[in-house]
Design a protein around this motif. Structure first.
Motif, PDB file in Angstrom:
ATOM      1  N   SER A   1       0.869  -0.950   0.044  1.00 18.02           N
ATOM      2  CA  SER A   1      -0.113   0.078   0.071  1.00 18.02           C
ATOM      3  C   SER A   1       0.961   1.319   0.078  1.00 18.02           C
ATOM      4  O   SER A   1       0.500   1.923  -0.815  1.00 18.02           O
ATOM      5  N   ALA A   2       1.933   1.239   0.856  1.00 16.60           N
ATOM      6  CA  ALA A   2       2.854   2.301   0.919  1.00 16.60           C
ATOM      7  C   ALA A   2       3.369   2.716  -0.667  1.00 16.60           C
ATOM      8  O   ALA A   2       3.572   3.680  -0.888  1.00 16.60           O
ATOM      9  N   GLN A   3       4.023   1.493  -1.197  1.00 15.12           N
ATOM     10  CA  GLN A   3       4.565   1.587  -2.443  1.00 15.12           C
ATOM     11  C   GLN A   3       3.578   2.020  -3.298  1.00 15.12           C
ATOM     12  O   GLN A   3       4.025   3.079  -4.220  1.00 15.12           O
ATOM     13  N   SER A   4       2.353   1.657  -3.305  1.00 14.12           N
ATOM     14  CA  SER A   4       1.256   2.157  -4.328  1.00 14.12           C
ATOM     15  C   SER A   4       1.184   3.747  -4.185  1.00 14.12           C
ATOM     16  O   SER A   4       0.977   4.395  -5.014  1.00 14.12           O
ATOM     17  N   LYS A   5       1.090   4.300  -2.898  1.00 18.21           N
ATOM     18  CA  LYS A   5       0.833   5.609  -2.304  1.00 18.21           C
ATOM     19  C   LYS A   5       1.839   6.426  -3.018  1.00 18.21           C
ATOM     20  O   LYS A   5       1.784   7.391  -3.518  1.00 18.21           O
ATOM     21  N   ALA A   6       3.117   5.734  -2.751  1.00 16.41           N
ATOM     22  CA  ALA A   6       4.435   6.702  -3.107  1.00 16.41           C
ATOM     23  C   ALA A   6       4.449   6.853  -4.943  1.00 16.41           C
ATOM     24  O   ALA A   6       4.808   7.695  -5.325  1.00 16.41           O
ATOM     25  N   GLN A   7       3.988   5.754  -5.529  1.00 15.10           N
ATOM     26  CA  GLN A   7       4.099   5.728  -6.902  1.00 15.10           C
ATOM     27  C   GLN A   7       3.051   6.774  -7.303  1.00 15.10           C
ATOM     28  O   GLN A   7       3.111   7.586  -8.298  1.00 15.10           O
ATOM     29  N   ASP A   8       1.784   6.775  -6.704  1.00 13.62           N
ATOM     30  CA  ASP A   8       0.859   7.583  -7.156  1.00 13.62           C
ATOM     31  C   ASP A   8       1.093   9.193  -7.049  1.00 13.62           C
ATOM     32  O   ASP A   8       1.003   9.955  -7.736  1.00 13.62           O
ATOM     33  N   ALA A   9       1.742   9.448  -5.645  1.00  8.32           N
ATOM     34  CA  ALA A   9       2.221  10.767  -5.552  1.00  8.32           C
ATOM     35  C   ALA A   9       3.240  11.072  -6.563  1.00  8.32           C
ATOM     36  O   ALA A   9       3.436  12.333  -6.957  1.00  8.32           O
ATOM     37  N   ALA A  10       4.317  10.241  -6.836  1.00 11.01           N
ATOM     38  CA  ALA A  10       5.172  10.569  -7.879  1.00 11.01           C
ATOM     39  C   ALA A  10       4.696  10.833  -9.079  1.00 11.01           C
ATOM     40  O   ALA A  10       5.082  11.803  -9.880  1.00 11.01           O
ATOM     41  N   ALA A  11       3.500  10.163  -9.636  1.00  7.71           N
ATOM     42  CA  ALA A  11       2.984  10.387 -10.917  1.00  7.71           C
ATOM     43  C   ALA A  11       2.268  11.519 -10.737  1.00  7.71           C
ATOM     44  O   ALA A  11       2.234  12.554 -11.815  1.00  7.71           O
ATOM     45  N   ALA A  12       1.638  12.035  -9.585  1.00  2.34           N
ATOM     46  CA  ALA A  12       0.803  13.232  -9.623  1.00  2.34           C
ATOM     47  C   ALA A  12       1.825  14.229  -9.689  1.00  2.34           C
ATOM     48  O   ALA A  12       1.553  15.485 -10.231  1.00  2.34           O
TER      49      ALA A  12
ATOM     50  N   GLN B   1       1.981  17.220 -12.427  1.00  2.00           N
ATOM     51  CA  GLN B   1       1.924  18.826 -12.070  1.00  2.00           C
ATOM     52  C   GLN B   1       3.054  19.508 -12.834  1.00  2.00           C
ATOM     53  O   GLN B   1       2.695  20.594 -13.257  1.00  2.00           O
ATOM     54  N   ALA B   2       4.183  19.074 -12.466  1.00  3.69           N
ATOM     55  CA  ALA B   2       5.340  19.553 -13.297  1.00  3.69           C
ATOM     56  C   ALA B   2       5.268  19.710 -14.578  1.00  3.69           C
ATOM     57  O   ALA B   2       5.667  20.656 -14.810  1.00  3.69           O
ATOM     58  N   LYS B   3       4.822  18.595 -15.394  1.00  3.47           N
ATOM     59  CA  LYS B   3       4.803  18.874 -16.870  1.00  3.47           C
ATOM     60  C   LYS B   3       3.602  19.712 -17.267  1.00  3.47           C
ATOM     61  O   LYS B   3       3.684  20.734 -18.107  1.00  3.47           O
ATOM     62  N   ALA B   4       2.407  19.677 -16.389  1.00  2.84           N
ATOM     63  CA  ALA B   4       1.410  20.836 -16.729  1.00  2.84           C
ATOM     64  C   ALA B   4       2.004  22.172 -16.358  1.00  2.84           C
ATOM     65  O   ALA B   4       1.883  23.145 -17.271  1.00  2.84           O
ATOM     66  N   ALA B   5       2.727  22.479 -15.445  1.00  2.00           N
ATOM     67  CA  ALA B   5       3.408  23.785 -15.298  1.00  2.00           C
ATOM     68  C   ALA B   5       4.320  24.114 -16.241  1.00  2.00           C
ATOM     69  O   ALA B   5       4.545  25.216 -16.916  1.00  2.00           O
ATOM     70  N   GLU B   6       5.185  23.085 -16.714  1.00  7.13           N
ATOM     71  CA  GLU B   6       6.067  23.456 -17.838  1.00  7.13           C
ATOM     72  C   GLU B   6       5.315  23.721 -19.137  1.00  7.13           C
ATOM     73  O   GLU B   6       5.950  24.691 -20.081  1.00  7.13           O
ATOM     74  N   ASP B   7       4.319  22.896 -19.378  1.00  7.62           N
ATOM     75  CA  ASP B   7       3.545  23.094 -20.624  1.00  7.62           C
ATOM     76  C   ASP B   7       2.958  24.881 -20.583  1.00  7.62           C
ATOM     77  O   ASP B   7       2.805  25.436 -21.426  1.00  7.62           O
ATOM     78  N   ALA B   8       2.451  25.038 -19.398  1.00  8.92           N
ATOM     79  CA  ALA B   8       1.843  26.426 -19.382  1.00  8.92           C
ATOM     80  C   ALA B   8       2.776  27.554 -19.441  1.00  8.92           C
ATOM     81  O   ALA B   8       2.739  28.472 -20.117  1.00  8.92           O
TER      82      ALA B   8
END
Length: 221
Positions: A69-80, A84-91
């Motif tokens: 569960s912790a690994q899954s949450k970490a992966q989800d946080a990293a993906a989010a 977010q970084a990509k969206a900011a870069e695109d903007a």
């Protein structure tokens, strides 16, 4: 001879006895080995049965589940975070491209009123007005605005007069005798009227184009 045979007979008898004894001993040993093996297997089985079985740790499965569960949450946080970084870069890139596009458009667009090459392109009162305008410190790029402004006000006619307001001359001064500060011939002299008009524009609108813009928005200057 008889004694020899007797001796041979005794030797054979002894050999037979030894052979029989050996066979008997072998059978006895074999029987004991069989019994030992027969009794050893149950003991081993019993020993194996009596050994404590390894019990599954009750916390092993939950620990594995928590880790997953912790690994899954970490992966989800990293993906989010990556999204977010990509969206900011695109903007940021889009904003930069838009600014560059606007800058290129501004630099590529011709001026609203192209400046004349010189005052010689005009004649009459307009040429006089252009010459006096440059002498007053304005650039040639202001002449198209001045031309349009006074085309609208008076058609560059020094005798233009508005009976209702009292406005007079090329710049339509109200009242007209204000222009006397620049010469006694203010009523009909184009140069005197233009000098007054340029000074009025400079003090109130800074440039002829500023005066023309105000006139377009309000109908007067």
């Amino acid at each position: 001879m008889i004694r020899l045979w007797q001796r041979v007979g005794k030797v054979r008898a002894i050999a037979v006895l030894v052979l029989v004894a050996g066979l008997a001993g072998g059978l006895l040993i074999a029987n004991r080995q069989t019994q030992h093996n027969a009794t050893a297997e149950p003991v081993k089985a019993a020993d194996a049965a009596s050994l404590p079985r390894a019990s599954a740790s009750p916390s092993a499965a939950p620990a594995s589940s928590d880790q997953a569960s912790a690994q899954s949450k970490a992966q989800d946080a990293a993906a989010a975070a990556a999204a977010q970084a990509k969206a900011a870069e695109d903007a940021a890139r889009k904003k930069k491209e838009e600014e560059a596009s606007r800058s290129n458009t501004r630099s590529a667009a011709p001026p609203a009123y192209p400046a004349p090459a010189s005052c010689d392109v005009y004649s009459g009162n307009k040429k006089t007005g252009c010459t006096l305008m440059v002498a007053a410190g304005f650039g040639l790029d202001q002449m198209p605005c001045l031309e349009k402004l006074w085309n609208k006000e008076s058609g560059w006619n020094p005798l233009a007069h508005n009976k209702s307001s009292g406005a007079h001359g090329i710049p339509q001064a109200v009242p007209g005798d204000k222009m006397a500060a620049y010469g006694p011939n203010w009523y009909n002299d184009a140069a005197t009227q233009i000098k007054w008009g340029l000074n009025y524009i400079k003090g109130r609108y800074k440039t002829p184009c500023g005066a023309w813009s105000h006139s377009q928005n309000t109908g007067w200057y």
